[in-house]
Design a protein around this motif. Sequence first.
Motif, PDB file in Angstrom:
ATOM      1  N   GLN A 125     -46.330 -20.200  66.198  1.00 42.02           N
ATOM      2  CA  GLN A 125     -47.690 -20.610  65.943  1.00 42.02           C
ATOM      3  C   GLN A 125     -47.568 -20.539  64.111  1.00 42.02           C
ATOM      4  OE1 GLN A 125     -51.763 -19.120  67.858  1.00 42.02           O
ATOM      5  NE2 GLN A 125     -51.488 -17.629  66.120  1.00 42.02           N
ATOM      6  N   LYS A 126     -48.326 -21.632  63.825  1.00 44.92           N
ATOM      7  CA  LYS A 126     -48.479 -21.816  62.251  1.00 44.92           C
ATOM      8  C   LYS A 126     -49.854 -21.717  61.952  1.00 44.92           C
ATOM      9  CE  LYS A 126     -47.532 -24.932  58.543  1.00 44.92           C
ATOM     10  NZ  LYS A 126     -48.671 -24.969  57.769  1.00 44.92           N
ATOM     11  N   VAL A 127     -50.282 -20.625  61.135  1.00 44.47           N
ATOM     12  CA  VAL A 127     -51.700 -20.262  60.589  1.00 44.47           C
ATOM     13  C   VAL A 127     -51.769 -20.948  59.337  1.00 44.47           C
ATOM     14  CG1 VAL A 127     -53.271 -18.464  60.005  1.00 44.47           C
ATOM     15  CG2 VAL A 127     -51.484 -17.952  62.027  1.00 44.47           C
ATOM     16  N   THR A 128     -52.853 -21.657  59.264  1.00 47.42           N
ATOM     17  CA  THR A 128     -53.141 -22.472  58.110  1.00 47.42           C
ATOM     18  C   THR A 128     -54.400 -22.297  57.724  1.00 47.42           C
ATOM     19  OG1 THR A 128     -51.616 -24.292  58.896  1.00 47.42           O
ATOM     20  CG2 THR A 128     -52.935 -24.946  56.937  1.00 47.42           C
ATOM     21  N   PRO A 129     -54.946 -22.076  56.319  1.00 49.19           N
ATOM     22  CA  PRO A 129     -56.440 -22.054  56.019  1.00 49.19           C
ATOM     23  C   PRO A 129     -56.914 -23.199  56.039  1.00 49.19           C
ATOM     24  CG  PRO A 129     -54.760 -21.812  53.998  1.00 49.19           C
ATOM     25  CD  PRO A 129     -53.845 -21.856  55.316  1.00 49.19           C
ATOM     26  N   LEU A 130     -58.367 -23.543  56.091  1.00 47.08           N
ATOM     27  CA  LEU A 130     -58.982 -24.654  55.982  1.00 47.08           C
ATOM     28  C   LEU A 130     -58.749 -25.260  54.512  1.00 47.08           C
ATOM     29  CD1 LEU A 130     -62.352 -23.788  57.652  1.00 47.08           C
ATOM     30  CD2 LEU A 130     -60.283 -24.427  58.792  1.00 47.08           C
ATOM     31  N   ASP A 131     -59.096 -26.417  54.468  1.00 49.10           N
ATOM     32  CA  ASP A 131     -58.762 -27.016  53.057  1.00 49.10           C
ATOM     33  C   ASP A 131     -60.318 -26.691  52.282  1.00 49.10           C
ATOM     34  OD1 ASP A 131     -56.503 -28.132  53.679  1.00 49.10           O
ATOM     35  OD2 ASP A 131     -57.208 -30.040  54.129  1.00 49.10           O
ATOM     36  N   ARG A 132     -61.516 -26.741  52.810  1.00 47.72           N
ATOM     37  CA  ARG A 132     -62.528 -26.844  52.146  1.00 47.72           C
ATOM     38  C   ARG A 132     -63.510 -26.229  53.031  1.00 47.72           C
ATOM     39  NH1 ARG A 132     -63.332 -31.910  50.322  1.00 47.72           N
ATOM     40  NH2 ARG A 132     -62.169 -31.601  48.375  1.00 47.72           N
ATOM     41  N   ALA A 133     -64.293 -25.211  52.342  1.00 47.30           N
ATOM     42  CA  ALA A 133     -65.423 -24.606  53.235  1.00 47.30           C
ATOM     43  C   ALA A 133     -66.825 -24.771  52.426  1.00 47.30           C
ATOM     44  CB  ALA A 133     -64.959 -23.072  53.515  1.00 47.30           C
ATOM     45  N   GLY A 134     -67.927 -24.873  53.254  1.00 53.34           N
ATOM     46  CA  GLY A 134     -68.937 -25.022  52.626  1.00 53.34           C
ATOM     47  C   GLY A 134     -70.011 -23.776  52.874  1.00 53.34           C
ATOM     48  N   LEU A 135     -70.647 -23.201  51.751  1.00 51.77           N
ATOM     49  CA  LEU A 135     -71.454 -21.677  51.993  1.00 51.77           C
ATOM     50  C   LEU A 135     -72.935 -22.314  51.661  1.00 51.77           C
ATOM     51  CD1 LEU A 135     -72.155 -19.006  52.012  1.00 51.77           C
ATOM     52  CD2 LEU A 135     -71.140 -18.630  49.595  1.00 51.77           C
ATOM     53  N   TYR A 136     -73.817 -22.244  52.624  1.00 48.67           N
ATOM     54  CA  TYR A 136     -75.042 -22.275  52.450  1.00 48.67           C
ATOM     55  C   TYR A 136     -75.819 -20.932  52.083  1.00 48.67           C
ATOM     56  CZ  TYR A 136     -79.798 -24.023  52.897  1.00 48.67           C
ATOM     57  OH  TYR A 136     -81.419 -24.178  52.416  1.00 48.67           O
ATOM     58  N   VAL A 137     -76.571 -21.231  50.901  1.00 52.44           N
ATOM     59  CA  VAL A 137     -77.180 -19.750  50.464  1.00 52.44           C
ATOM     60  C   VAL A 137     -78.579 -19.939  50.463  1.00 52.44           C
ATOM     61  CG1 VAL A 137     -77.350 -17.904  48.622  1.00 52.44           C
ATOM     62  CG2 VAL A 137     -75.194 -19.089  49.453  1.00 52.44           C
ATOM     63  N   PRO A 138     -79.705 -19.381  51.035  1.00 51.07           N
ATOM     64  CA  PRO A 138     -81.072 -19.459  50.802  1.00 51.07           C
ATOM     65  C   PRO A 138     -81.179 -19.244  49.309  1.00 51.07           C
ATOM     66  CG  PRO A 138     -80.619 -17.997  52.753  1.00 51.07           C
ATOM     67  CD  PRO A 138     -79.233 -18.186  52.043  1.00 51.07           C
ATOM     68  N   GLY A 139     -82.343 -19.842  48.920  1.00 51.12           N
ATOM     69  CA  GLY A 139     -82.725 -19.767  47.288  1.00 51.12           C
ATOM     70  C   GLY A 139     -83.951 -19.120  47.014  1.00 51.12           C
ATOM     71  N   GLY A 140     -84.546 -19.166  45.732  1.00 51.44           N
ATOM     72  CA  GLY A 140     -85.538 -18.703  45.418  1.00 51.44           C
ATOM     73  C   GLY A 140     -86.007 -17.086  45.600  1.00 51.44           C
ATOM     74  N   LYS A 141     -87.023 -16.803  46.068  1.00 52.46           N
ATOM     75  CA  LYS A 141     -87.340 -15.441  46.060  1.00 52.46           C
ATOM     76  C   LYS A 141     -86.343 -14.465  47.455  1.00 52.46           C
ATOM     77  CE  LYS A 141     -91.731 -15.215  43.827  1.00 52.46           C
ATOM     78  NZ  LYS A 141     -93.157 -14.900  44.152  1.00 52.46           N
TER      79      LYS A 141
END
Length: 441
Positions: A125-141
């Motif tokens: 088994q070959k384990v490979t990281p994802l190339d790119r990840a997106g992180l959604y963060v709530p904003g404001g208060k």
Amino acid sequence: MTVSTAIARLNAADPDFARHLDHLLSWESVSDDAVNQRVLDIIKAVRERGDAALVEFTQRFDGVDAKSIDDLILNRERLELALTRITPAQREALEKAANRVRIYHERQKQDSWQYTEADGTVLGQKVTPLDRAGLYVPGGKASYPSSVLMNAIPAKVAGVAEVVMVVPTPRGEVNELVLAAACIAGVDRVFTVGGAQAVAALAYGTESVPQVDKIVGPGNIYVATAKRHVFGQVGIDMIAGPSEILVVCDGQTDPDWIAMDLFSQAEHDEDAQAILVSPDAAFLDRVAASIDKLMPTMERAEIIEKSINGRGALIQVRDMQQAMDVANRIAPEHLELSVADPQAWLPHIRHAGAIFMGRHTSEALGDYCAGPNHVLPTSGTARFSSPLGVYDFQKRSSIIFCSEQGASELGHTASVLARGESLTAHARSAEYRILTQDKGN
């Protein structure tokens, strides 16, 4: 402020307990038709018009006076500036929490592996990281720098080359703690966009926002609905429901501690759920008294009151074994075992997102700095789901290398099974590799 608590009281001995518990636990985070259609329209617009749609939606929904996409991009220097704008105590706390989260998640890393059979065939088994990840963060208060750490650090530990963060800044309100957390966690790019439009941009890409492989992070109903719709185009972490805590207590912990532990989740929002299970009826009474006593002292008393009265409960059980049965039935996001010997009861727990052991281990420690991830399965999904981790940012590829002899031997087996499925090309493909001396076997 005047508040009144009327938390539900249930008894596992009652014949209709199961029905009442099911009603208490029921939660449908389903978008109505209007929300669903609005999200579909936003996704379509972003796919068709890219950056221009992002700018337009950010102006309309967040009240941000953005002239172009350039006004919605924060560079690395801006994140580093945020580190200087927070207090020294805040920076120290973020860095300490980040270090603990990183150390814990380093232990989750999976490595590639192989083994060789006697005939020379190699499997692995070959384990490979994802190339790119997106992180959604709530904003404001309603923004949570701790969530930045919990989502970005496992991705970086996994080896993800680029982490892209989207965070709305309603009316131009920038949260410096969130940006500082992004800097510490190693976030690579930040766009100040939010809502369904941000999810669509991450899923499909625009002229400026790169397309990612997986989107993680919490959001409102529009964000959750958008994540549902883009799943398949990209991976997602989960569709999370309201926060939950289940405390199992033997009756020997300070009732004020338990009441505050229940409050710690109830203060998230009115739909959050806080439940206490104990075989000690008198202790349940003492906790109810603590709830009434402490409620007026809370800054978010109105939210806590609605949560406690609407979805909270004090449940009496026969004994600790029945308490374990109820806990497994609920499969909570957070489970506190506030008992004398939590280790003894741990083998009885089958379903829980995170388990907090002993009287001194408050759930709040796990939210911020203990080390394990605070992104956890909700609404009973701990029956089949796990906390967010490094493994969510790694892919696994099977490795098969057949020696000449191995291909010949496996060819016989594959041929029989393939012809049994009437897939002749499969069979003949395998049969071509059978060695001449093996064909009669």
